[in-house]
Design a protein around this motif. Sequence first.
Motif, PDB file in Angstrom:
ATOM      1  N   ILE A  46     -37.934  95.040 165.636  1.00  0.00           N
ATOM      2  CA  ILE A  46     -39.256  95.488 165.164  1.00  0.00           C
ATOM      3  C   ILE A  46     -40.020  94.228 164.760  1.00  0.00           C
ATOM      4  CG2 ILE A  46     -40.547  96.906 163.514  1.00  0.00           C
ATOM      5  CD1 ILE A  46     -37.983  98.514 163.007  1.00  0.00           C
ATOM      6  N   ALA A  47     -41.270  94.130 165.205  1.00  0.00           N
ATOM      7  CA  ALA A  47     -42.074  92.942 164.904  1.00  0.00           C
ATOM      8  C   ALA A  47     -42.425  92.901 163.416  1.00  0.00           C
ATOM      9  CB  ALA A  47     -43.351  92.960 165.740  1.00  0.00           C
ATOM     10  N   VAL A  48     -42.561  91.687 162.879  1.00  0.00           N
ATOM     11  CA  VAL A  48     -42.814  91.548 161.435  1.00  0.00           C
ATOM     12  C   VAL A  48     -44.162  92.128 161.013  1.00  0.00           C
ATOM     13  CG1 VAL A  48     -41.336  89.501 161.250  1.00  0.00           C
ATOM     14  CG2 VAL A  48     -43.805  89.204 161.525  1.00  0.00           C
ATOM     15  N   GLU A  49     -45.096  92.247 161.960  1.00  0.00           N
ATOM     16  CA  GLU A  49     -46.421  92.788 161.611  1.00  0.00           C
ATOM     17  C   GLU A  49     -46.461  94.315 161.697  1.00  0.00           C
ATOM     18  OE1 GLU A  49     -45.987  90.764 164.247  1.00  0.00           O
ATOM     19  OE2 GLU A  49     -46.877  88.837 163.673  1.00  0.00           O
ATOM     20  N   ASP A  50     -45.434  94.916 162.278  1.00  0.00           N
ATOM     21  CA  ASP A  50     -45.477  96.365 162.494  1.00  0.00           C
ATOM     22  C   ASP A  50     -44.989  97.086 161.233  1.00  0.00           C
ATOM     23  OD1 ASP A  50     -45.644  98.873 163.498  1.00  0.00           O
ATOM     24  OD2 ASP A  50     -44.546  98.441 165.365  1.00  0.00           O
ATOM     25  N   ILE A  51     -45.872  97.101 160.245  1.00  0.00           N
ATOM     26  CA  ILE A  51     -45.495  97.571 158.913  1.00  0.00           C
ATOM     27  C   ILE A  51     -45.064  99.034 158.926  1.00  0.00           C
ATOM     28  CG2 ILE A  51     -46.471  98.025 156.606  1.00  0.00           C
ATOM     29  CD1 ILE A  51     -48.060  95.400 156.992  1.00  0.00           C
ATOM     30  N   LEU A  76     -50.836  91.160 155.066  1.00  0.00           N
ATOM     31  CA  LEU A  76     -51.300  92.431 155.655  1.00  0.00           C
ATOM     32  C   LEU A  76     -51.024  93.621 154.742  1.00  0.00           C
ATOM     33  CD1 LEU A  76     -50.102  92.018 159.373  1.00  0.00           C
ATOM     34  CD2 LEU A  76     -52.460  91.917 158.523  1.00  0.00           C
ATOM     35  N   GLY A  77     -50.283  93.388 153.647  1.00  0.00           N
ATOM     36  CA  GLY A  77     -50.071  94.472 152.685  1.00  0.00           C
ATOM     37  C   GLY A  77     -48.795  95.266 152.891  1.00  0.00           C
ATOM     38  N   ILE A  78     -47.749  94.628 153.405  1.00  0.00           N
ATOM     39  CA  ILE A  78     -46.478  95.353 153.611  1.00  0.00           C
ATOM     40  C   ILE A  78     -45.934  95.901 152.295  1.00  0.00           C
ATOM     41  CG2 ILE A  78     -44.994  93.261 153.489  1.00  0.00           C
ATOM     42  CD1 ILE A  78     -43.190  94.568 155.611  1.00  0.00           C
ATOM     43  N   VAL A  79     -46.108  95.156 151.218  1.00  0.00           N
ATOM     44  CA  VAL A  79     -45.536  95.582 149.936  1.00  0.00           C
ATOM     45  C   VAL A  79     -46.265  96.828 149.425  1.00  0.00           C
ATOM     46  CG1 VAL A  79     -45.236  94.896 147.524  1.00  0.00           C
ATOM     47  CG2 VAL A  79     -44.624  93.312 149.367  1.00  0.00           C
ATOM     48  N   LYS A  94     -50.720  92.779 148.537  1.00  0.00           N
ATOM     49  CA  LYS A  94     -51.751  92.133 149.352  1.00  0.00           C
ATOM     50  C   LYS A  94     -52.662  91.247 148.484  1.00  0.00           C
ATOM     51  CE  LYS A  94     -55.143  93.312 152.824  1.00  0.00           C
ATOM     52  NZ  LYS A  94     -55.676  94.338 153.711  1.00  0.00           N
ATOM     53  N   LEU A  95     -53.016  91.758 147.313  1.00  0.00           N
ATOM     54  CA  LEU A  95     -53.886  90.974 146.426  1.00  0.00           C
ATOM     55  C   LEU A  95     -53.193  89.704 145.942  1.00  0.00           C
ATOM     56  CD1 LEU A  95     -55.641  93.636 144.146  1.00  0.00           C
ATOM     57  CD2 LEU A  95     -56.711  92.157 145.871  1.00  0.00           C
ATOM     58  N   GLY A  96     -51.901  89.812 145.636  1.00  0.00           N
ATOM     59  CA  GLY A  96     -51.136  88.634 145.199  1.00  0.00           C
ATOM     60  C   GLY A  96     -50.989  87.625 146.320  1.00  0.00           C
ATOM     61  N   ALA A  97     -50.762  88.138 147.538  1.00  0.00           N
ATOM     62  CA  ALA A  97     -50.525  87.262 148.693  1.00  0.00           C
ATOM     63  C   ALA A  97     -51.768  86.466 149.085  1.00  0.00           C
ATOM     64  CB  ALA A  97     -50.024  88.076 149.878  1.00  0.00           C
ATOM     65  N   GLU A  98     -52.925  86.859 148.547  1.00  0.00           N
ATOM     66  CA  GLU A  98     -54.139  86.098 148.852  1.00  0.00           C
ATOM     67  C   GLU A  98     -54.039  84.657 148.362  1.00  0.00           C
ATOM     68  OE1 GLU A  98     -57.717  88.239 147.802  1.00  0.00           O
ATOM     69  OE2 GLU A  98     -58.840  87.015 149.215  1.00  0.00           O
ATOM     70  N   LEU A  99     -53.146  84.436 147.420  1.00  0.00           N
ATOM     71  CA  LEU A  99     -52.887  83.076 146.942  1.00  0.00           C
ATOM     72  C   LEU A  99     -52.586  82.139 148.113  1.00  0.00           C
ATOM     73  CD1 LEU A  99     -52.836  82.117 144.003  1.00  0.00           C
ATOM     74  CD2 LEU A  99     -50.376  82.516 143.968  1.00  0.00           C
ATOM     75  N   GLU A 100     -51.890  82.647 149.115  1.00  0.00           N
ATOM     76  CA  GLU A 100     -51.655  81.867 150.339  1.00  0.00           C
ATOM     77  C   GLU A 100     -52.647  82.226 151.437  1.00  0.00           C
ATOM     78  OE1 GLU A 100     -47.661  81.879 151.943  1.00  0.00           O
ATOM     79  OE2 GLU A 100     -48.300  80.785 153.730  1.00  0.00           O
ATOM     80  N   GLY A 101     -53.059  83.481 151.474  1.00  0.00           N
ATOM     81  CA  GLY A 101     -53.881  83.972 152.588  1.00  0.00           C
ATOM     82  C   GLY A 101     -55.272  83.387 152.628  1.00  0.00           C
ATOM     83  N   SER A 102     -55.766  82.930 151.464  1.00  0.00           N
ATOM     84  CA  SER A 102     -57.090  82.310 151.446  1.00  0.00           C
ATOM     85  C   SER A 102     -57.074  81.065 150.565  1.00  0.00           C
ATOM     86  CB  SER A 102     -58.134  83.292 150.903  1.00  0.00           C
ATOM     87  OG  SER A 102     -59.344  82.588 150.617  1.00  0.00           O
TER      88      SER A 102
END
Length: 416
Positions: A46-51, A76-79, A94-102
């Motif tokens: 299963i691909a990592v993006e296929d949440i 992408l908000g998997i959590v 997803k909001l926490g991951a923005e630390l890296e995403g932006s």
Amino acid sequence: MKILIVGNGGREHALVWKASLSPLVDKIYCTPGNPGTAELAENIDIAVEDIEALADFSLKNRIDLTIVGPEVPLTLGIVDRFEERGLAIFGPSKLGAELEGSKVFSKNFMKKYGIPTAASEIFVSADKAKEYIKSVNLPLVIKADGLAAGKGVVICHKIEEAFEAVDTILLDRQFGSAGDKILVEQFLDGVEVSFMVLSDGQDFIPLVTAKDHKPVYDGNKGPNTGGLGAYAPSPTVTPELMKKIIERVIRPTIDGLASEGRLYRGVIYAGLMICDGEPVVLEYNCRFGDPETQPIMFKMKGDIIPPMVKIAAHQSIKGLDIEWHEGYTVCIVMASGGYPGAYEKGKVISGLDDVGGGVVFQAGTKLSGKNIVTNGGRVLGVTSRGATLAEASDNAYKIVSKISWDGLHYRRDIGR
Ligand code: AMP
Ligand code: GLY
């Protein structure tokens, strides 16, 4: 318990290996995994993006804990999605991951909370960026705002290089919408350190420090790669510096995120430049580093699963600690000829069955008939230990010398 590890790199092989040593773990799945993870886990394609497919799989197979390796599914908000569906998962929302995403978000965040970071300006217009570049000193660093698979940061020593980087990102749109904005950042000279903590949103457990080696050639020459070797711990980080990193970077990061409504559960990775003994943040990642995770997991004596279970269950990790082996661990990344540029795949790897004294974490590999063949740029992470950094490095290179394939290359100076 049953565990799912999402990803297929050397980092994920190291996480699978570490989880396989936990008395709490009965069964490990890895999606999609690689031939190395297949030795310890069941790989599921299963691909990592296929949440949605990952969540369906986890529900059907009653997975007790999912651990996410790469940044893309996190941003992408998997959590968020797993939690909506009642599944326990280790990683930031997803909001926490923005630390890296932006990088624009993280730069503004650091400014707001007084976290030391390189001075920088944000641009959406190529003309305005160039005007600014003409007015400042070189070298400088140009960064695409969003995720660019490690290729969105360009260190520029000449003005032409800087203009080209601006054009590539803002006009040619090499990274698509990840390049809607750029940062033009002050170049910092110093020693880099990777510092990771497991955070429950309030308390945290520091992992051992590590040193990554990004440039492709010995002596840190040539273009940047995803990382061609790492060791742990970093001798640069004295107890005094550790205290500064925690007080000035980690504590305000966790508290700042909480006060922004982005309560952070998962790994916070601070990419630091140590400048005259002071820590300055170059970037955050919202996940374990690769290849740093390989020597860090190899150095970890305690079990990583209990704090992850608590964090995923939204419980406090206060009072929990992790025990470490003495000495140093070193990971040497063996890469395909040509990497980080174009390279060929499908080269048969030999020497993998005689690796006493260490572990070979697989990354860009594939099973082809009975052979394990190359299938990516970074192919193997050969990891060993020693009482000193030099001894750990020698031990790792002894294993490296037994492994070969057509065109392979690696750095000869990791830990030396
Ligand atoms: P980043 O993805 O932001 O960590 O950048 C990738 C690599 O570029 C870092 O690991 C550093 O080696 C280098 N780098 C990033 N920002 C700077 C900076 N301001 N000064 C010097 N080197 C940098
Ligand atoms: N080793 C750097 C990273 O994982 O981003």
